[in-house]
Design a protein around this motif. Structure first.
Motif, PDB file in Angstrom:
ATOM      1  N   GLY A 116      36.723  40.882  43.400  1.00  0.00           N
ATOM      2  CA  GLY A 116      36.562  39.658  42.860  1.00  0.00           C
ATOM      3  C   GLY A 116      37.112  38.451  43.628  1.00  0.00           C
ATOM      4  N   TYR A 117      37.829  38.540  44.971  1.00  0.00           N
ATOM      5  CA  TYR A 117      38.273  37.625  45.674  1.00  0.00           C
ATOM      6  C   TYR A 117      37.327  37.496  47.140  1.00  0.00           C
ATOM      7  N   VAL A 118      36.827  38.765  47.583  1.00  0.00           N
ATOM      8  CA  VAL A 118      36.425  38.832  48.873  1.00  0.00           C
ATOM      9  C   VAL A 118      34.986  39.625  48.810  1.00  0.00           C
ATOM     10  N   PRO A 119      33.970  39.186  49.476  1.00  0.00           N
ATOM     11  CA  PRO A 119      32.862  40.449  49.683  1.00  0.00           C
ATOM     12  C   PRO A 119      33.281  41.631  49.599  1.00  0.00           C
ATOM     13  N   GLU A 120      32.669  42.463  48.531  1.00  0.00           N
ATOM     14  CA  GLU A 120      32.873  43.927  48.363  1.00  0.00           C
ATOM     15  C   GLU A 120      32.624  44.788  49.404  1.00  0.00           C
ATOM     16  N   HIS A 121      33.374  45.688  49.462  1.00  0.00           N
ATOM     17  CA  HIS A 121      33.223  46.778  50.488  1.00  0.00           C
ATOM     18  C   HIS A 121      33.147  46.391  51.960  1.00  0.00           C
ATOM     19  N   THR A 122      34.177  45.550  52.137  1.00  0.00           N
ATOM     20  CA  THR A 122      34.454  45.088  53.605  1.00  0.00           C
ATOM     21  C   THR A 122      36.022  45.755  53.611  1.00  0.00           C
ATOM     22  N   LEU A 123      36.701  45.786  54.879  1.00  0.00           N
ATOM     23  CA  LEU A 123      37.806  46.038  55.141  1.00  0.00           C
ATOM     24  C   LEU A 123      38.746  45.024  54.797  1.00  0.00           C
ATOM     25  N   ALA A 124      38.456  43.773  54.838  1.00  0.00           N
ATOM     26  CA  ALA A 124      39.324  42.771  54.010  1.00  0.00           C
ATOM     27  C   ALA A 124      39.323  42.904  52.665  1.00  0.00           C
ATOM     28  N   LEU A 152      24.757  43.896  61.377  1.00  0.00           N
ATOM     29  CA  LEU A 152      24.751  43.028  60.049  1.00  0.00           C
ATOM     30  C   LEU A 152      26.172  42.647  59.812  1.00  0.00           C
ATOM     31  N   ARG A 153      26.172  41.475  58.784  1.00  0.00           N
ATOM     32  CA  ARG A 153      27.334  41.102  58.271  1.00  0.00           C
ATOM     33  C   ARG A 153      27.405  41.151  56.893  1.00  0.00           C
ATOM     34  N   ALA A 154      28.089  41.267  56.277  1.00  0.00           N
ATOM     35  CA  ALA A 154      28.401  41.484  54.850  1.00  0.00           C
ATOM     36  C   ALA A 154      28.509  40.068  54.250  1.00  0.00           C
ATOM     37  N   ARG A 155      27.619  40.045  52.872  1.00  0.00           N
ATOM     38  CA  ARG A 155      27.697  38.888  52.122  1.00  0.00           C
ATOM     39  C   ARG A 155      28.303  39.158  50.547  1.00  0.00           C
ATOM     40  N   GLU A 156      28.600  38.088  49.990  1.00  0.00           N
ATOM     41  CA  GLU A 156      29.030  38.366  48.470  1.00  0.00           C
ATOM     42  C   GLU A 156      27.480  38.610  47.695  1.00  0.00           C
ATOM     43  N   ARG A 157      28.003  39.697  46.970  1.00  0.00           N
ATOM     44  CA  ARG A 157      26.634  40.166  46.033  1.00  0.00           C
ATOM     45  C   ARG A 157      26.331  39.404  44.842  1.00  0.00           C
ATOM     46  N   LEU A 158      27.361  38.478  44.469  1.00  0.00           N
ATOM     47  CA  LEU A 158      27.281  37.849  43.219  1.00  0.00           C
ATOM     48  C   LEU A 158      27.607  36.315  43.502  1.00  0.00           C
ATOM     49  N   PRO A 159      26.869  35.647  44.506  1.00  0.00           N
ATOM     50  CA  PRO A 159      26.974  34.475  44.850  1.00  0.00           C
ATOM     51  C   PRO A 159      27.135  33.149  43.778  1.00  0.00           C
ATOM     52  N   GLN A 160      26.202  33.256  42.976  1.00  0.00           N
ATOM     53  CA  GLN A 160      26.245  32.312  41.799  1.00  0.00           C
ATOM     54  C   GLN A 160      27.250  32.514  41.178  1.00  0.00           C
ATOM     55  N   LEU A 161      27.989  33.596  40.645  1.00  0.00           N
ATOM     56  CA  LEU A 161      29.241  33.574  39.960  1.00  0.00           C
ATOM     57  C   LEU A 161      30.603  33.532  40.680  1.00  0.00           C
ATOM     58  N   ARG A 162      30.475  34.250  41.813  1.00  0.00           N
ATOM     59  CA  ARG A 162      31.628  34.223  42.600  1.00  0.00           C
ATOM     60  C   ARG A 162      31.585  33.384  43.802  1.00  0.00           C
ATOM     61  N   THR A 163      31.213  31.912  43.509  1.00  0.00           N
ATOM     62  CA  THR A 163      30.927  31.063  44.652  1.00  0.00           C
ATOM     63  C   THR A 163      32.102  30.835  45.879  1.00  0.00           C
ATOM     64  N   ALA A 164      33.112  31.137  45.400  1.00  0.00           N
ATOM     65  CA  ALA A 164      34.391  30.887  46.420  1.00  0.00           C
ATOM     66  C   ALA A 164      34.110  32.189  47.547  1.00  0.00           C
ATOM     67  N   ASN A 165      33.825  33.144  47.114  1.00  0.00           N
ATOM     68  CA  ASN A 165      33.741  34.302  48.019  1.00  0.00           C
ATOM     69  C   ASN A 165      32.933  34.144  49.061  1.00  0.00           C
ATOM     70  N   THR A 166      31.785  33.253  48.945  1.00  0.00           N
ATOM     71  CA  THR A 166      30.646  33.211  49.744  1.00  0.00           C
ATOM     72  C   THR A 166      31.256  32.481  51.229  1.00  0.00           C
ATOM     73  N   ARG A 167      32.539  31.984  51.020  1.00  0.00           N
ATOM     74  CA  ARG A 167      32.978  31.344  52.261  1.00  0.00           C
ATOM     75  C   ARG A 167      33.348  32.333  53.274  1.00  0.00           C
ATOM     76  N   PHE A 168      33.502  33.509  52.882  1.00  0.00           N
ATOM     77  CA  PHE A 168      33.543  34.726  53.707  1.00  0.00           C
ATOM     78  C   PHE A 168      32.243  35.513  54.181  1.00  0.00           C
ATOM     79  N   THR A 208      24.324  42.306  52.430  1.00  0.00           N
ATOM     80  CA  THR A 208      24.136  41.806  53.882  1.00  0.00           C
ATOM     81  C   THR A 208      23.368  40.670  54.189  1.00  0.00           C
ATOM     82  N   ASP A 209      23.234  40.336  55.537  1.00  0.00           N
ATOM     83  CA  ASP A 209      22.106  39.561  56.081  1.00  0.00           C
ATOM     84  C   ASP A 209      20.941  39.921  56.557  1.00  0.00           C
TER      85      ASP A 209
END
Length: 395
Positions: free
Chosen positions: A52-60, A145-161, A107-108
């Motif tokens: 809910g705070y960071v793109p899913e399934h990342t070490l972060a 590849l690099r991870a991306r937020e799966r729900l960018p329209q809903l969790r817009t804050a997460n897209t900064r990562f 991912t991208d």
């Protein structure tokens, strides 16, 4: 803690942003390291990490969930072409609509011209999907590849990562948990509370096991082998394996003594039942006789929240079912999935205003579910889940 990739400067900035943005929610639970939990204390399982705070399934995401006090972190597991287990919600890393537009991406990969020819159309568990799939990439390729937020329209804050973190392997997730547990253990030793030390656990899910078996990339053997290498092999170890299918859990029950959990959806049937022609559905498995059968090969069930308390026609909670009581009678623990804090995911009475992305009263929903006797729940917001659980038990 190893959460950084070779892009150290960019990822260092990302981690600094993460720490700054989440300082208020992590600090409140820093004291929990080494706290004892009684066996009856419900567990909080970080669904795909702190997704809910960071793109899913990342070490972060896993790291943040640990800092927020989660009892377990949950990696969904799929395979690369060379047989390495990696953490993704699906083997499809980017999915296209029929008109070629992007439906979903974690991912991208869809923007990488060097992988344009890897786009495929496949049938996964009876569903036709066009996109890019982990099993068509080697680990070395996947690591570019690099991870991306799966729900960018809903969790817009997460897209900064977005584009800052790699796709992690199971081994990397286990190493992160190992390091976190060692730090906690050392702090417990220094504070004289080692007897109260409780490690963070891992709760991996095998995704599409029948499909991966069909292409010669079985998930069970590398999973058990890797878990054993990190010291997870017995009932008392802090690891639980889950699956929506039945056959691979039966197979796993003969391969390991780790606890197993049968996932139950609120519709449909296990895909291996579809393949074998078994007429039973998840609804059948949730009945007392089905639960008794599950108890022959598993130690718990992971139930959709609506199987615990269904929704009424207007989207509010109805009356609790007997599922928790029936499962306990069969000797099974019950973990419910998945609690998410945004209005769009909550029963109507827990909404906060009318905006779908607004954060509602997930804590109240969690406490309502816990009152049925649940043994734990999965959540995208581990901090709110821990807060609700602790309030429920009076901690």
């Amino acid at each position: 803690m190893t959460v950084l990739t070779p892009r150290r400067h960019a990822l260092s900035r990302a981690l600094a942003m993460l720490i700054a943005s989440c300082a208020l929610v992590t600090g409140a639970h820093a004291h929990r390291d080494g706290d004892a939990q009684a066996p009856e204390t419900p567990v909080v399982i970080a669904h795909r990490g702190a997704s809910g705070y960071v793109p899913e399934h990342t070490l972060a995401a896993y790291w943040l969930a640990i800092e927020q006090g989660a009892d377990y972190v949950e990696p969904d597991l799929v395979s690369t072409r060379d047989g390495v287990l990696v953490a993704r919600h699906e083997n499809a890393m980017a999915i296209l609509n029929a008109d070629g537009s992007l439906r979903e991406a974690t991912t991208d990969v869809q923007e990488r011209p060097e992988f344009a020819d890897r786009k495929r159309t496949k049938v996964i568990d009876g569903v036709t999907i066009t996109g890019w799939f982990t099993e068509d990439f080697t680990l070395a390729e996947l690591k570019t590849l690099r991870a991306r937020e799966r729900l960018p329209q809903l969790r817009t804050a997460n897209t900064r990562f977005d584009n800052m973190f790699e796709v992690p392997t199971l081994e990397e997730v286990l190493r992160l948990v190992e390091q976190a547990n060692e730090r906690r253990r050392q702090r417990a030793i220094q504070s004289g509370t080692l007897r109260d030390f409780k490690p963070v656990g891992v709760y991996p899910e095998t995704k599409h096991p029948t499909y991966f078996d069909s292409i010669g990339l079985s998930l069970e053997e590398p999973l058990v082998r890797t878990l054993r290498r990190f010291g997870y092999s017995s009932r008392r170890d802090a690891a639980i394996i889950q699956s929506f299918e039945v056959g691979n859990l039966r197979e796993l029950s003969r391969m390991t003594r780790l606890p197993l959990v049968q996932l139950l959806s609120n519709s449909g049937k296990p895909y291996d039942f579809v393949v074998s022609g078994d007429a039973r559905t998840y609804a059948d498995l949730a009945k007392p006789e089905g639960l008794k059968e599950i108890a022959r090969y598993a130690q718990g069930i992971g139930a959709h929240t609506s199987l615990v308390i269904p929704l009424t026609g207007n989207g509010t909670l109805g009356q609790p079912t007997t599922l928790v009581k029936d499962a306990h009678a069969a000797g099974l623990v019950v973990h419910a999935w998945t609690l998410r804090a945004e209005n769009v995911f909550l029963p109507a009475e827990f909404d906060n205003g009318s905006e779908p992305a607004a954060i509602g009263r997930m804590g109240d929903y969690a406490r309502t579910l816990l009152a049925t006797g649940l043994d734990g729940f999965f959540t995208d917001q581990a901090f709110l889940g821990v807060q609700a659980r602790d309030a429920f038990i009076g901690r």
